[in-house]
Write a protein that holds these residues in place. Structure first.
Motif, short mmCIF file in Angstrom:
data_model
loop_
_atom_site.label_atom_id
_atom_site.label_comp_id
_atom_site.label_asym_id
_atom_site.label_seq_id
_atom_site.Cartn_x
_atom_site.Cartn_y
_atom_site.Cartn_z
N ARG A 1 8.23 -1.64 5.99
CA ARG A 1 7.29 -0.85 5.22
C ARG A 1 8.03 0.07 4.27
O ARG A 1 9.19 0.42 4.48
CB ARG A 1 6.42 -0.02 6.17
N ASP B 1 11.25 -1.27 2.37
CA ASP B 1 10.85 -2.65 2.08
C ASP B 1 11.79 -3.31 1.07
O ASP B 1 11.35 -3.85 0.05
CB ASP B 1 9.40 -2.69 1.61
N MET C 1 2.86 -2.68 12.72
CA MET C 1 2.68 -1.26 12.41
C MET C 1 1.86 -0.58 13.51
O MET C 1 2.21 0.50 14.00
CB MET C 1 1.95 -1.09 11.07
N GLU D 1 2.72 -8.04 9.86
CA GLU D 1 3.21 -6.72 9.44
C GLU D 1 2.28 -5.60 9.92
O GLU D 1 2.74 -4.60 10.49
CB GLU D 1 3.34 -6.68 7.92
N TYR D 2 0.99 -5.77 9.72
CA TYR D 2 0.05 -4.72 10.10
C TYR D 2 -0.11 -4.62 11.62
O TYR D 2 -0.29 -3.52 12.15
CB TYR D 2 -1.29 -4.93 9.41
N ARG E 1 4.34 6.00 2.53
CA ARG E 1 4.34 5.04 1.42
C ARG E 1 3.98 5.71 0.10
O ARG E 1 4.53 5.37 -0.95
CB ARG E 1 3.34 3.91 1.72
N THR F 1 9.29 -2.74 10.47
CA THR F 1 8.13 -3.44 9.93
C THR F 1 8.24 -3.68 8.42
O THR F 1 7.29 -4.16 7.80
CB THR F 1 6.83 -2.64 10.21
#
Length: 371
Positions: free
Chosen positions: A236, A240, A272, A268-269, A321, A234
């Motif tokens: 993330r 990234d 996720m 993207e979300y 993150r 993804t």
């Protein structure tokens, strides 16, 4: 609920007849189920970015969004931020670079978001709540999630920008690398479940011992690799590398603005959440309770258990993150090819041994594989 559905079905047959009633009911039911899945999904994407900013702000000892509210109500401070952001994106000008391929430039966001939405059709939320109970459901998931990378590749190429193109190639190589590791991890779970149907995968983890019967215990390395590979797929943080403020700016999205950019954000979300959902279904028992069946109320399965597990995994996305720096590109490729893939192959062999007779009848393997 079953009684209501049966009544509605009979109503369609009564008013439209035996010939047209069943197909009309099937169509109406599918449309309603699609709306009941897509609307909460879009609402989740809208508000999860607010939760993300709050959580990361809390971890970094600062405040997240806390000003934008509804109708001046102070205790709703921050809840209006996603709506304000959405309105801003809808009102921003859509700029297409003069040297870009206009049609591909505008189609690319759709190529990214369409598979991310369509894959939810085969996700079972309860034993009877799934839009399409496909026997080869896991193959549909792999096919749909693999298509998302085409949106990023087309966006990078159609932008006619070196930064966008380099970011797209990085992203494509990364997704392909971790797709293999994730595929092998899923193979181990499907071997244990002996089915490609996601509803049956959850049913194989049901039993009297609660969470002790879930597949994350015997397949723990595959569970961890599947989740980390999902974080990488993804794009993330800390994977990234398709973006980089000091080198390629926003990568394949550098030329996008407004609603075209927001579609990539939506994809993207949604992806996720799909990674968290797959982990929940394949390794954590889906809607099954973590408590033994003998425990009153808490031992009962329900959709709230599934949502709770997904929420925990989504929190881990944010935790990662806030905790790790961005990896170098060579480190990401090394992790995928030289560490994850060999481990998954070895554990697939171990899983095959655990499934063989008489091993699967020995304790403790009989808990998971002796059913």
């Amino acid at each position: 609920m079953d009684a209501i559905i049966q009544t509605l079905n009979q109503g369609f047959i009564t008013h439209l007849g035996a010939e047209w009633g069943p197909p009309a009911w099937a169509l109406a039911k599918a449309v309603v189920m699609v709306v009941m899945v897509i609307v909460p999904l879009l609402t989740f994407v809208l508000y999860f970015q607010l939760v993300e900013r709050w959580v990361i702000g809390w971890m970094q000892v600062r405040k997240g969004p806390n000003r934008v509210t509804f109708f001046g109500i102070k205790w709703l401070g921050g809840f209006g931020q996603p709506v304000a952001d959405a309105l801003k994106l809808m009102l921003k000008e859509q700029i297409v670079p003069s040297g870009a391929n206009k049609w591909l430039f505008l189609i690319a966001p759709t190529l990214a978001v369409a598979p991310a939405m369509a894959v939810w059709a085969i996700v079972p939320f309860t034993p009877n709540w799934v839009i399409a109970n496909v026997d080869a459901g896991m193959l549909v998931v792999l096919a749909m999630t693999s298509m998302g990378v085409y949106g990023v590749i087309v966006a990078g190429w159609a932008s006619n920008s070196k930064y966008a193109f380099i970011g797209a190639m990085r992203s494509a190589a990364q997704v392909v690398s971790y797709e293999i590791a994730m595929g092998f991890a899923l193979v181990g779970a499907l071997m244990a479940a002996q089915s490609l149907n996601l509803t049956q995968v959850i049913a194989r983890q049901d039993g009297a011992y609660g969470m002790l019967e879930w597949f994350f215990i015997p397949l723990f390395p595959l569970f961890v690799i599947q989740f980390i590979a999902g974080v990488a797929e993804t794009n993330r943080h800390p994977f990234d590398v398709a973006e980089g403020e000091s080198e390629i700016v926003a990568g394949p999205l550098v030329e996008y603005s407004g609603m075209t950019w927001s579609l990539f954000f939506l994809a993207e979300y949604a992806n996720m959440l799909m990674v968290a959902t797959l982990s929940t279904i394949l390794f954590m028992g889906g809607w099954l309770s973590p408590f033994p069946r003998a425990v009153p109320f808490l031992g009962e399965p329900g959709i709230w258990w599934m949502f709770g597990k997904m929420a925990v995994l989504m929190f881990i996305f944010l935790w990662i993150r806030a905790s790790f720096p961005r990896y170098r590109y060579d480190q990401i490729m090394r992790l995928g090819w030289k560490i994850f893939i060999p481990i998954t192959i070895v554990w697939i062999v171990v899983t095959g041994v655990m499934l063989m007779e008489p091993v699967r009848d020995w304790a403790p393997f009989s808990i998971w594989f002796g059913k």
